[in-house]
Design a protein around this motif. Structure first.
Motif, PDB file in Angstrom:
ATOM      1  N   ASP A  67      19.324 102.054  46.531  1.00 16.90           N
ATOM      2  CA  ASP A  67      20.077 103.266  46.219  1.00 16.90           C
ATOM      3  C   ASP A  67      19.846 103.562  44.731  1.00 16.90           C
ATOM      4  O   ASP A  67      20.496 102.988  43.858  1.00 16.90           O
ATOM      5  CB  ASP A  67      21.560 103.047  46.509  1.00 16.90           C
ATOM      6  CG  ASP A  67      22.416 104.254  46.158  1.00 16.90           C
ATOM      7  OD1 ASP A  67      21.908 105.225  45.579  1.00 16.90           O
ATOM      8  OD2 ASP A  67      23.621 104.202  46.468  1.00 16.90           O
ATOM      9  N   TYR A  68      18.896 104.426  44.442  1.00 14.38           N
ATOM     10  CA  TYR A  68      18.496 104.666  43.057  1.00 14.38           C
ATOM     11  C   TYR A  68      19.555 105.396  42.240  1.00 14.38           C
ATOM     12  O   TYR A  68      19.603 105.242  41.024  1.00 14.38           O
ATOM     13  CB  TYR A  68      17.147 105.385  43.006  1.00 14.38           C
ATOM     14  CG  TYR A  68      16.030 104.456  43.411  1.00 14.38           C
ATOM     15  CD1 TYR A  68      15.571 103.477  42.539  1.00 14.38           C
ATOM     16  CD2 TYR A  68      15.470 104.517  44.673  1.00 14.38           C
ATOM     17  CE1 TYR A  68      14.580 102.597  42.913  1.00 14.38           C
ATOM     18  CE2 TYR A  68      14.471 103.634  45.060  1.00 14.38           C
ATOM     19  CZ  TYR A  68      14.031 102.682  44.168  1.00 14.38           C
ATOM     20  OH  TYR A  68      13.060 101.804  44.537  1.00 14.38           O
ATOM     21  N   SER A  69      20.398 106.147  42.886  1.00 19.05           N
ATOM     22  CA  SER A  69      21.492 106.804  42.171  1.00 19.05           C
ATOM     23  C   SER A  69      22.460 105.750  41.610  1.00 19.05           C
ATOM     24  O   SER A  69      22.844 105.798  40.435  1.00 19.05           O
ATOM     25  CB  SER A  69      22.233 107.763  43.100  1.00 19.05           C
ATOM     26  OG  SER A  69      23.318 108.353  42.430  1.00 19.05           O
ATOM     27  N   THR A  70      22.813 104.784  42.439  1.00 23.37           N
ATOM     28  CA  THR A  70      23.692 103.699  41.991  1.00 23.37           C
ATOM     29  C   THR A  70      23.006 102.859  40.929  1.00 23.37           C
ATOM     30  O   THR A  70      23.625 102.468  39.934  1.00 23.37           O
ATOM     31  CB  THR A  70      24.101 102.815  43.192  1.00 23.37           C
ATOM     32  OG1 THR A  70      24.796 103.636  44.137  1.00 23.37           O
ATOM     33  CG2 THR A  70      24.980 101.661  42.773  1.00 23.37           C
ATOM     34  N   LYS A  73      23.099 104.662  37.601  1.00 20.28           N
ATOM     35  CA  LYS A  73      24.438 104.606  37.005  1.00 20.28           C
ATOM     36  C   LYS A  73      24.710 103.226  36.405  1.00 20.28           C
ATOM     37  O   LYS A  73      25.321 103.122  35.334  1.00 20.28           O
ATOM     38  CB  LYS A  73      25.494 104.950  38.051  1.00 20.28           C
ATOM     39  CG  LYS A  73      25.488 106.414  38.452  1.00 20.28           C
ATOM     40  CD  LYS A  73      26.448 106.688  39.587  1.00 20.28           C
ATOM     41  CE  LYS A  73      26.310 108.113  40.075  1.00 20.28           C
ATOM     42  NZ  LYS A  73      27.115 108.363  41.271  1.00 20.28           N
TER      43      LYS A  73
END
Length: 87
Positions: A67-70, A73
């Motif tokens: 999960d590159y968004s996580t 972040k």
């Protein structure tokens, strides 16, 4: 004012009568954070340039599940640690 300068000023503000302690606190914070960032980058580079076919296949499959968004972040929070703002 740059973020490093703000972190430096917070260290000094926390120790207004002992500048040496403020400088030491600031240096300790920066050293630990920078060391962690460097070691993470070295690990990533080692993974990226690994020539073992099985390793590369596993790495590539793992990257498909990431999960590159996580991840982004988490990296931002790491960089912002001990600085006067939140991510």
């Amino acid at each position: 004012m740059g973020l490093v300068v703000k972190a430096y000023m917070i260290s000094i503000d926390n120790n207004p009568y002992n500048l040496q302690k403020g400088f030491t606190e600031f240096t300790d914070i920066r050293f630990k954070k920078t060391t962690g960032i460097i070691m993470t980058a070295r690990s990533f580079a080692s993974s990226l340039f690994n020539r073992d076919e099985d390793f590369c296949n596993k790495r590539d499959e793992n990257s498909k599940r990431t999960d590159y968004s996580t991840l982004a972040k988490s990296i931002a929070r790491g960089w912002a640690q001990h600085l006067p703002f939140t991510v």
